[in-house]
Motif scaffolding. Structure first.
Motif, PDB file in Angstrom:
ATOM      1  N   ASN A  71       0.896  -0.849  -0.069  1.00  0.00           N
ATOM      2  CA  ASN A  71      -0.292  -0.477  -0.058  1.00  0.00           C
ATOM      3  C   ASN A  71       0.550   1.623  -0.006  1.00  0.00           C
ATOM      4  OD1 ASN A  71      -2.898  -1.278   0.073  1.00  0.00           O
ATOM      5  ND2 ASN A  71      -1.958  -2.196   2.148  1.00  0.00           N
ATOM      6  N   PHE A  72       2.338   0.625   0.293  1.00  0.00           N
ATOM      7  CA  PHE A  72       3.273   2.475   0.221  1.00  0.00           C
ATOM      8  C   PHE A  72       3.840   2.883  -1.628  1.00  0.00           C
ATOM      9  CE2 PHE A  72       2.265   1.423   4.156  1.00  0.00           C
ATOM     10  CZ  PHE A  72       2.114   2.011   5.770  1.00  0.00           C
ATOM     11  N   SER A  73       4.364   3.955  -1.052  1.00  0.00           N
ATOM     12  CA  SER A  73       5.002   3.494  -2.092  1.00  0.00           C
ATOM     13  C   SER A  73       6.492   3.558  -1.969  1.00  0.00           C
ATOM     14  CB  SER A  73       5.276   5.576  -2.777  1.00  0.00           C
ATOM     15  OG  SER A  73       6.598   5.543  -1.100  1.00  0.00           O
ATOM     16  N   GLN A  74       7.084   3.255  -2.921  1.00  0.00           N
ATOM     17  CA  GLN A  74       8.395   2.560  -3.461  1.00  0.00           C
ATOM     18  C   GLN A  74       9.489   2.870  -2.126  1.00  0.00           C
ATOM     19  OE1 GLN A  74       9.173  -0.524  -4.907  1.00  0.00           O
ATOM     20  NE2 GLN A  74       7.461  -0.473  -5.854  1.00  0.00           N
ATOM     21  N   VAL A  75       9.496   4.341  -1.889  1.00  0.00           N
ATOM     22  CA  VAL A  75      10.650   4.996  -1.153  1.00  0.00           C
ATOM     23  C   VAL A  75      10.404   4.389   0.389  1.00  0.00           C
ATOM     24  CG1 VAL A  75      11.303   6.707  -0.186  1.00  0.00           C
ATOM     25  CG2 VAL A  75      11.220   6.444  -2.174  1.00  0.00           C
ATOM     26  N   GLN A  76       8.901   4.221   0.451  1.00  0.00           N
ATOM     27  CA  GLN A  76       8.215   3.848   1.658  1.00  0.00           C
ATOM     28  C   GLN A  76       9.200   2.114   1.484  1.00  0.00           C
ATOM     29  OE1 GLN A  76       4.455   5.755   0.975  1.00  0.00           O
ATOM     30  NE2 GLN A  76       4.988   7.125   2.508  1.00  0.00           N
ATOM     31  N   GLN A  77       8.280   2.025   0.509  1.00  0.00           N
ATOM     32  CA  GLN A  77       8.962   0.214   1.252  1.00  0.00           C
ATOM     33  C   GLN A  77      10.484   0.178   1.693  1.00  0.00           C
ATOM     34  OE1 GLN A  77       7.774  -2.435  -2.077  1.00  0.00           O
ATOM     35  NE2 GLN A  77       5.175  -1.047  -2.050  1.00  0.00           N
ATOM     36  N   ALA A  78      11.196   0.710   0.746  1.00  0.00           N
ATOM     37  CA  ALA A  78      12.533   0.884   1.619  1.00  0.00           C
ATOM     38  C   ALA A  78      12.889   1.303   2.810  1.00  0.00           C
ATOM     39  CB  ALA A  78      13.501   1.820   0.640  1.00  0.00           C
ATOM     40  N   THR A  79      12.360   1.982   3.404  1.00  0.00           N
ATOM     41  CA  THR A  79      12.221   2.560   5.065  1.00  0.00           C
ATOM     42  C   THR A  79      11.584   1.314   6.272  1.00  0.00           C
ATOM     43  OG1 THR A  79      12.228   4.710   3.879  1.00  0.00           O
ATOM     44  CG2 THR A  79      11.879   3.806   6.379  1.00  0.00           C
ATOM     45  N   ILE A  80      10.606   0.792   4.592  1.00  0.00           N
ATOM     46  CA  ILE A  80      10.006  -0.030   5.650  1.00  0.00           C
ATOM     47  C   ILE A  80      10.578  -1.643   5.529  1.00  0.00           C
ATOM     48  CG2 ILE A  80       7.722  -1.646   5.940  1.00  0.00           C
ATOM     49  CD1 ILE A  80       5.972   0.613   4.883  1.00  0.00           C
ATOM     50  N   GLN A  81      11.501  -1.515   5.186  1.00  0.00           N
ATOM     51  CA  GLN A  81      12.886  -2.873   4.647  1.00  0.00           C
ATOM     52  C   GLN A  81      13.601  -2.828   5.829  1.00  0.00           C
ATOM     53  OE1 GLN A  81      11.811  -5.896   3.339  1.00  0.00           O
ATOM     54  NE2 GLN A  81       9.826  -5.560   2.551  1.00  0.00           N
ATOM     55  N   GLU A  82      13.751  -1.622   5.978  1.00  0.00           N
ATOM     56  CA  GLU A  82      15.112  -0.945   6.770  1.00  0.00           C
ATOM     57  C   GLU A  82      14.435  -1.157   8.346  1.00  0.00           C
ATOM     58  OE1 GLU A  82      16.502   2.419   5.976  1.00  0.00           O
ATOM     59  OE2 GLU A  82      17.219   2.209   4.360  1.00  0.00           O
ATOM     60  N   TRP A  83      13.812  -0.904   8.479  1.00  0.00           N
ATOM     61  CA  TRP A  83      12.905  -0.930  10.231  1.00  0.00           C
ATOM     62  C   TRP A  83      12.283  -1.917  10.227  1.00  0.00           C
ATOM     63  CZ3 TRP A  83       8.406   2.687   9.119  1.00  0.00           C
ATOM     64  CH2 TRP A  83       8.709   4.299   8.779  1.00  0.00           C
ATOM     65  N   ASN A  84      12.268  -2.756   9.169  1.00  0.00           N
ATOM     66  CA  ASN A  84      11.972  -4.649   9.366  1.00  0.00           C
ATOM     67  C   ASN A  84      12.919  -5.019   9.809  1.00  0.00           C
ATOM     68  OD1 ASN A  84      10.202  -6.905   9.705  1.00  0.00           O
ATOM     69  ND2 ASN A  84      10.909  -7.565   7.210  1.00  0.00           N
ATOM     70  N   ALA A  85      14.146  -4.840   9.196  1.00  0.00           N
ATOM     71  CA  ALA A  85      15.608  -5.026   9.229  1.00  0.00           C
ATOM     72  C   ALA A  85      16.032  -4.974  10.395  1.00  0.00           C
ATOM     73  CB  ALA A  85      16.679  -5.186   8.310  1.00  0.00           C
ATOM     74  N   MET A  86      16.008  -3.886  11.032  1.00  0.00           N
ATOM     75  CA  MET A  86      16.422  -3.092  12.620  1.00  0.00           C
ATOM     76  C   MET A  86      16.050  -3.915  14.216  1.00  0.00           C
ATOM     77  SD  MET A  86      15.891   0.481  13.418  1.00  0.00           S
ATOM     78  CE  MET A  86      13.439   0.157  13.977  1.00  0.00           C
ATOM     79  N   CYS A  87      14.330  -4.012  13.682  1.00  0.00           N
ATOM     80  CA  CYS A  87      13.179  -5.104  14.185  1.00  0.00           C
ATOM     81  C   CYS A  87      14.023  -6.324  14.325  1.00  0.00           C
ATOM     82  CB  CYS A  87      12.045  -5.124  14.542  1.00  0.00           C
ATOM     83  SG  CYS A  87      11.275  -3.185  14.765  1.00  0.00           S
ATOM     84  N   LYS A  88      14.099  -7.335  13.750  1.00  0.00           N
ATOM     85  CA  LYS A  88      14.678  -8.107  13.698  1.00  0.00           C
ATOM     86  C   LYS A  88      16.196  -8.809  13.998  1.00  0.00           C
ATOM     87  CE  LYS A  88      12.281 -10.174   9.808  1.00  0.00           C
ATOM     88  NZ  LYS A  88      11.955 -11.485   8.799  1.00  0.00           N
TER      89      LYS A  88
END
Length: 150
Positions: A71-88
């Motif tokens: 549902n998010f833009s490509q830039v936001q999706q990249a940020t979301i993936q960074e957040w996910n990696a940080m949490c993991k």
């Protein structure tokens, strides 16, 4: 955080199997402004991830947003993936730290932790029919007394 998660749940998941039962999504035309607001809210929550009180809440939000990343833009999706990696990564570090703390304990420290968490209740005359004749021995003192008699 609860309201952000509730609004996130109004967005469709990337995989239909991840959808909660009876999920009701907002109309597609109304989603984009809400996506921007939700992203900003999660971004603020991630800024507080350094605090212990925020870790669980942010982990839950990140997991929910990852499930709805389309549902998010490509830039936001990249940020979301960074957040996910940080949490993991943080979760793995917490697990390793816990394992290291347990592993570094001596045998005595492990047993001491076991003794402190145990509640030893034993009566001297446990087969006595009346409670007047039973003497309550409990805790570490009872254990130590038992060891002396052995």
């Amino acid at each position: 955080a609860r309201q952000v998660r509730e609004w996130l749940e109004k967005l469709p998941c990337i995989y239909p199997a991840l959808e909660p039962a009876n999920a009701k999504h907002m109309p597609e035309g109304d989603r984009q402004p809400w996506v921007e607001v939700i992203f900003d809210c999660i971004e603020v929550a991630v800024m507080h991830y350094k605090h212990l009180w925020a870790k669980t809440t942010v982990d839950i939000l990140i997991r929910a947003v990852v499930d709805r990343r389309q549902n998010f833009s490509q830039v936001q999706q990249a940020t979301i993936q960074e957040w996910n990696a940080m949490c993991k990564g943080q979760k793995i570090q917490r697990q390793q730290e816990h394992a290291r703390n347990v592993k570094d304990q001596t045998a005595y420290e492990k047993k001491e932790a076991e003794w402190n968490s145990s509640d030893i209740k034993k009566t001297q005359n446990s087969w006595a029919k009346d409670a007047k004749n039973a003497v309550n021995l409990g805790g570490l003192d009872a254990w130590a007394a038992k060891q002396i008699s052995n």
